[in-house]
Design a protein around this motif. Structure first.
Motif: not given
Lengths: 164, 388
Positions: B117, B124, B126, B147, B151-152
């Protein structure tokens, strides 16, 4: 599904780039290129037209020349013909004249000859009568020397007369 | 004269319907083909303990990876944030994101082919590629997702980000534009230099094409007003042609599927639609708004005519997209045969077919550029036609 969903970024860039390309090429390329092609085509057309015109002019001139030549030839023929007829007529005239003149001369000569002949004949006749008279006189003188002969002659003459 | 006009318009209609049909069929075939290969591919490779033969996108890197033709083909057909050259070498392309916070520009190399990422200024990000990508609600593709803190992928935040990246297709398009500008710029210079003289070199190579567009596409379809539309027609012709040809070229400056991307054909078709409708004269609009039918048919006819405004460019869009994409898919499928059968023995057959397809695609490249330009000219001609 991904294939048939346009992404907005690509749509944006494509639109931008395409408009840019269109404007740039229109100014930079298409105008001069199409202009030049058009101009060239026009000049070629013009040249071809001019060539065509020149060809026509040429043909016209050639035709004119031919015409002139034909005319000149015809004129020459005309003149020649005229001259020939003139010559013929003059010749005929002269011939006729000569004939008339000749016949006249012949006529005159004939008359003359006739006259001369008559004169000559008359003269001959005179001479012949004179001569015959002389001859007769001489013969008679000779014959009439003798008496018997004279009588015989007379008798003879008388016989002739009687017969007549 | 009248009879001729009627005949021509009939022929135009027939051509139009026919092309729509073909376009529709080719789309259906594509989707079927895709579906088939997705189903078939696991079967054909399942028994193999997989020495991955594929050099595609780092497949070898992972050693034991199954060869999935659908994935490979779709990766080639689809747009990408990197320009793959050979093996592990690829050119990273700039990512430009418009977020609620502001503009975000960074290199796609930061994603390491989607393995990492990237922490931008505002979020952030991805990279989600290929078939792994989840369907988004809106109609536009998004490969780059935001993101969240956990973290999803945060779909809600992702929807607010608009991706204006210079992707592979954009870069390829820029290259072809550069090429077009250089080539036609130099030609224009030689036209200026050699006024009234016979064309020479590149000039004499492209002049017949330009004259073909003018005399066989623009003049017969548009009529005496053709000159106004010549720049547009020439630009779309050469733009499509160059992109088609570069798409056939398998390495760097080519290899992108530019004209086989629906976004590009969408823009081109929209351009044609705008040109047609902005130049439509009163007869054109009269034909649409008060068609020559009994008044009680108007409720049917007017919507039909209005749909016609959209359907014509829609057909243009789909035709170009489907033709070019189909060609790429077929070539890649034939190449994939070698990797599916895992034997070199099939290579000669494959190569022979690919050669045949490439030659066919060469024809299609010209043909599609021609058809797009021809139909654009036809639609423009219908819009500017003076009725007597």
């Amino acid at each position: 599904m991904e294939l048939v969903t346009p992404s907005i970024g690509l749509v944006f860039w494509t639109a931008l780039a395409f408009i840019f390309l269109l404007l740039l090429l229109r100014k930079l390329a298409w105008k001069p290129i199409l202009g030049a092609i058009h101009e060239r085509e026009q000049s070629i057309d013009e040249a071809l037209n001019k060539a065509e015109l020149a060809k026509q002019e040429m043909a016209r001139l050639t035709a004119q020349n031919q015409d002139l030549m034909q005319q000149a030839r015809a004129e020459r023929d005309e003149i020649l013909k005229e001259a020939k007829t003139l010559k013929d007529s003059i010749l005929n005239e002269a011939k006729k004249q000569a004939q008339i003149e000749g016949s006249k001369l012949i006529e005159k000569a004939k008359i003359e000859i006739e006259n001369q002949k008559k004169v000559a004949l008359a003269e001959v006749k005179d001479q012949v009568s004179t001569l015959s008279l002389e001859i007769a006189e001489r013969v008679l003188r000779n014959q009439l020397d003798d008496k018997t002969k004279q009588e015989a002659l007379v008798a003879n003459l008388l016989k002739d007369v009687e017969l007549n | 004269m009248d009879c001729n006009q009627v005949f021509v318009s009939k022929v135009k209609k027939v051509i139009f319907v026919f092309t729509l049909l073909i376009a529709f069929l080719s789309i259906r075939n594509n989707t079927f083909a895709q579906a088939d290969s997705t189903i078939a591919s696991p079967d054909s490779v399942v028994a193999e303990s997989a020495h991955a033969v594929s050099g595609e996108h780092g497949a070898a890197e992972h050693g034991e990876e199954k060869f999935e033709p659908t994935k490979v083909i779709m990766e080639h057909i689809a747009d990408s944030h990197v320009w793959h050259l050979w093996g592990h070498t690829s050119i990273p392309l700039p990512v430009i994101l418009y977020t609620s916070g502001g503009l975000e520009v960074f290199s796609s190399a930061h994603f390491h082919h989607g393995e990492q990422d990237y922490q931008g200024k505002y979020n952030k990000y991805r990279l989600v590629t290929g078939l792994k990508q989840s369907m988004t609600k809106d109609m536009f593709n998004k490969n780059i997702k935001v993101v969240g803190a956990d973290g999803q992928i945060d779909e809600a935040a992702s929807d607010t980000v608009i991706d204006f990246s210079i992707t592979k297709n954009v870069a390829a398009m820029f290259i072809s534009i550069l090429l077009i500008v250089i080539i036609f710029g130099s030609i224009a210079v030689s036209y200026k230099k050699r006024v009234g003289k016979a064309p020479k070199g590149l000039q004499s190579f492209l002049e017949p094409v330009i004259i073909f567009v003018r005399d066989d596409i623009a003049k017969p379809n548009i009529g005496h007003k053709y000159a106004k539309f010549m720049p547009y027609l020439l630009t779309i012709f050469f733009f499509i042609l160059f992109n088609n040809l570069l798409g056939l070229f398998p390495v760097f400056p080519g290899s992108a599927n530019v004209t086989g991307n629906i976004a590009l054909t969408f823009v081109m078709a929209t351009a044609t639609m705008l040109v047609v409708n902005l130049n439509g004269n009163k007869y054109y609009w009269k034909h649409i708004l008060t068609p020559d039918v009994p008044w009680w048919l108007y409720p049917i006819m007017i919507p039909v005519e209005l749909i016609g405004i959209i359907s014509k460019p829609f057909a243009l869009m789909v035709r170009l997209f489907a033709n070019i994409t189909a060609g790429h898919i077929i070539v890649l499928s034939l190449i994939s045969l070698i990797f599916i059968f895992k034997t070199l023995a099939i290579a000669p057959v494959s190569v022979a077919f690919v050669l045949f397809m490439d030659v066919l695609e060469l024809l299609v490249a010209f043909l599609q550029a021609f058809i797009f330009t021809l139909l654009s000219a036809l639609f423009i001609g219908m819009a500017v036609e003076e009725h007597h």
